[in-house]
Design a protein around this motif. Structure first.
Motif, short mmCIF file in Angstrom:
data_model
loop_
_atom_site.label_atom_id
_atom_site.label_comp_id
_atom_site.label_asym_id
_atom_site.label_seq_id
_atom_site.Cartn_x
_atom_site.Cartn_y
_atom_site.Cartn_z
N ALA B 105 52.85 44.75 43.79
CA ALA B 105 51.89 45.00 42.70
C ALA B 105 50.54 45.52 43.19
CB ALA B 105 51.71 43.73 41.88
N PRO B 106 49.93 44.95 44.25
CA PRO B 106 48.63 45.51 44.67
C PRO B 106 48.72 46.96 45.10
CG PRO B 106 48.96 43.34 45.63
CD PRO B 106 50.26 43.73 45.01
N ALA B 109 49.46 49.15 41.74
CA ALA B 109 48.47 49.15 40.64
C ALA B 109 47.74 50.49 40.60
CB ALA B 109 47.49 48.00 40.83
N SER B 111 44.87 51.37 38.69
CA SER B 111 43.41 51.37 38.62
C SER B 111 42.86 50.17 39.36
CB SER B 111 42.96 51.36 37.16
OG SER B 111 43.56 50.27 36.49
N THR B 112 43.04 50.16 40.68
CA THR B 112 42.45 49.08 41.46
C THR B 112 40.94 49.30 41.56
OG1 THR B 112 42.78 50.29 43.51
CG2 THR B 112 44.55 48.84 42.82
N ALA B 113 40.27 48.27 42.02
CA ALA B 113 38.82 48.39 42.15
C ALA B 113 38.46 49.49 43.15
CB ALA B 113 38.25 47.04 42.60
N ARG B 116 38.76 52.85 41.54
CA ARG B 116 37.69 53.12 40.58
C ARG B 116 36.39 53.49 41.29
NH1 ARG B 116 38.49 49.80 35.31
NH2 ARG B 116 40.61 49.03 35.53
N LEU B 139 33.12 48.35 37.04
CA LEU B 139 34.35 47.55 37.12
C LEU B 139 34.36 46.53 35.97
CD1 LEU B 139 34.47 46.70 40.94
CD2 LEU B 139 35.76 48.46 39.75
N PRO B 140 35.53 46.14 35.51
CA PRO B 140 35.59 45.09 34.48
C PRO B 140 35.05 43.75 35.02
CG PRO B 140 37.71 46.19 34.72
CD PRO B 140 36.87 46.63 35.85
N PHE B 141 34.57 42.93 34.12
CA PHE B 141 34.09 41.57 34.44
C PHE B 141 33.03 41.60 35.55
CE2 PHE B 141 38.20 40.72 32.47
CZ PHE B 141 37.84 39.78 31.52
N MET B 142 32.15 42.58 35.50
CA MET B 142 31.05 42.66 36.46
C MET B 142 29.80 42.19 35.73
SD MET B 142 30.60 45.92 38.86
CE MET B 142 29.65 45.83 40.34
N TYR B 176 35.64 43.56 51.18
CA TYR B 176 37.00 43.61 50.63
C TYR B 176 37.80 44.69 51.36
CZ TYR B 176 34.88 41.16 46.63
OH TYR B 176 34.20 40.28 45.81
N ASP B 179 43.09 46.52 49.30
CA ASP B 179 43.92 45.76 48.36
C ASP B 179 43.14 44.71 47.58
OD1 ASP B 179 46.15 47.13 49.14
OD2 ASP B 179 46.62 45.71 50.75
N GLY B 180 41.82 44.62 47.82
CA GLY B 180 41.01 43.64 47.11
C GLY B 180 40.97 42.28 47.79
N GLU B 181 41.48 42.21 49.00
CA GLU B 181 41.44 40.94 49.73
C GLU B 181 40.09 40.82 50.44
OE1 GLU B 181 43.63 38.96 53.63
OE2 GLU B 181 44.27 40.88 52.84
#
Lengths: 209, 262
Positions: B105-106, B109, B111-113, B116, B139-142, B176, B179-181
């Protein structure tokens, strides 16, 4: 002639049985595999998400050793959350009665100042986008919220202006509220202890139109 | 040489028995019937023991065990039609699909961060984002309660040095991967200056260290981590209009640049 019809029936019956077996196989694999994946990534489980009242938090968000469901969740959302090594992020999409937050209703977020070093409460729409409003109010933090003499606070989410801590929510549809508690550089055990002791605010529905 | 003719013995003069000649030849069914009748019969098997009479109540109805067996027979009828081997194979395949979809999934995906931010952040350079609003939210939820400085690092050409001062309460540095890790996270601490060196993951030779060259190192990184590409995020609380200049100074002090040769 009758024998041939009988043989044809037998063959048709065998073919249908084979097809039903394959349909069962493909149905279980696709519906079960993709469905369980979607549920575990979207909603999480008791192993990856902690739920306190209407608030839910991914326990291993942006952590070096986070589980695959957490990684997939945030990759799909396309966000960069604060690491749970230094903070805890809670998101609520329902009020304390379990009803979905909606912009046609007025809500009050009632709580007390947190033990965390820094915190913020932000209101988004269901997709995580800020709600446009002329007042330019989207969030309150420890520095910007008005605290009552008793040490508590009330943040109003409503379409029309309210006195005190007001966040306009008109025209957004479904709402989500994000609470960030930042503890700073402390151990994971200490962070968990602090989070367990935190009393999260209530989300009370005032009225609906 | 002429062949000698055999001499047959002389039979006694006795009358031949009369045999009834059938008008039709016997059919195959009759022959098989006759054969079956003439073959010696095997001893008949012992008769099966008679089933025990079903238990009945005093009023003549069957007892519960008989009724339970009948109900169970009726209820289990649909399950007997299931091919359990197919079901077991489907459950195994379902588990495999679940695991593969979750792990992939990562990477899958859309539209990963990182995707974007890729377009708005130049590589290895700090960009101070404007205050977050509905028009500028990348980004969402920022949350707008924080101000952000970001850097898209890329160690393809060599290590990247990141330097941040975390002196304000609520400020944080997070590095990060693509992969957003989060591979590095720090918040306000007693030692505010954080100097992080990001080195490539391919294990290439990066040159001799200053110590190996007999020199004293001018800068000692507080941490070294291996990553190829990703995002460096420095966040500091937005304290309001009165503090804008101070916050801008903090954001401008963030450094993210390719490591200078030793």
């Amino acid at each position: 002639m009758y024998y041939q019809i009988y043989k044809l029936k037998q063959r048709l019956r065998g073919f249908l049985r084979l097809m039903s077996d394959w349909a069962l196989f493909i149905g279980i694999v696709l519906i079960g595999g993709i469905g369980s994946h979607w549920y575990m990534v979207q909603a999480g489980s008791m192993f990856s998400v902690s739920r306190i009242g209407p608030w839910e938090s991914w326990e291993n968000a942006a952590r070096h050793n986070s589980d695959p469901y957490t990684r997939a969740h945030f990759a799909r959302l396309g966000i960069l959350p604060l690491s749970t090594d230094i903070s805890r992020t809670y998101v609520a999409r329902h009020d304390d009665d379990g009803d979905q937050l909606y912009s046609s209703c007025d809500y009050a977020i009632e709580g007390h100042d947190f033990a965390a070093r820094w915190w913020s409460i932000t209101v988004f729409d269901d997709d995580g986008a800020l709600i446009p409003n002329p007042a330019g109010r989207y969030a309150f933090s420890r520095e910007t919220v008005a605290i009552t003499p008793e040490g508590g606070f009330v943040i109003s989410m409503a379409r029309d202006a309210r006195a005190g801590n007001w966040i306009p929510t008109g025209g957004a549809g479904s709402l989500s509220v994000m609470l960030v508690l930042q503890n700073g550089n402390i151990s994971v055990a200490e962070s968990r202890r602090q989070n367990d002791e935190e009393t999260l605010p209530k989300i009370v529905r005032v009225k609906c139109r | 040489m002429p062949m000698k003719r055999p001499v047959l013995p002389k039979l006694p003069n006795m009358p031949l028995p009369k045999v009834a000649i059938p008008r039709k030849l016997p059919s195959a069914a009759l022959v098989s019937k006759l054969a079956a009748a003439l073959t010696p019969r095997a001893p008949a098997p012992a008769p099966a023991p008679a089933p025990a009479p079903a238990r009945r109540n005093t009023d003549g109805r069957p007892t519960s065990s008989f009724a339970g067996r009948s109900i169970w027979h009726t209820l289990s009828a649909p399950f007997r039609a299931i091919n359990w081997r197919i079901l077991a194979a489907a459950l195994c395949a379902m588990g495999m699909l679940h695991i593969v979809a979750t792990l992939a999934a990562p990477s899958l995906a859309l539209s990963t961060a990182y995707a974007r931010l890729d377009g708005i952040l130049p590589p290895n350079r700090v960009v101070i984002l404007p205050p977050v609003s509905p028009q500028t939210q990348p980004l969402p939820f920022m949350t707008p309660a924080l101000r952000y400085a970001m850097c898209r690092y890329d160690t393809a050409r060599g290590p990247v040095d990141v330097s941040v001062e975390l002196s304000e309460t609520g400020s944080s540095l997070t590095i990060y991967t693509i992969d957003g890790e989060a591979v590095y996270t720090a918040a306000q601490s007693e030692v505010p200056l954080h100097q992080v060196r990001i080195i490539p993951t391919d294990g290439r030779f990066l040159g001799l260290t200053p110590e190996a060259l007999g020199r004293r190192s001018a800068e000692v990184p507080s941490a070294t981590l291996a990553a190829d590409r990703g995002i460096v995020v420095f966040a500091i609380p937005d304290l309001g209009v009165s503090y804008q200049s101070a916050i801008e100074q903090h954001l401008a002090a963030v450094s993210c640049k390719p490591s200078s040769p030793q």
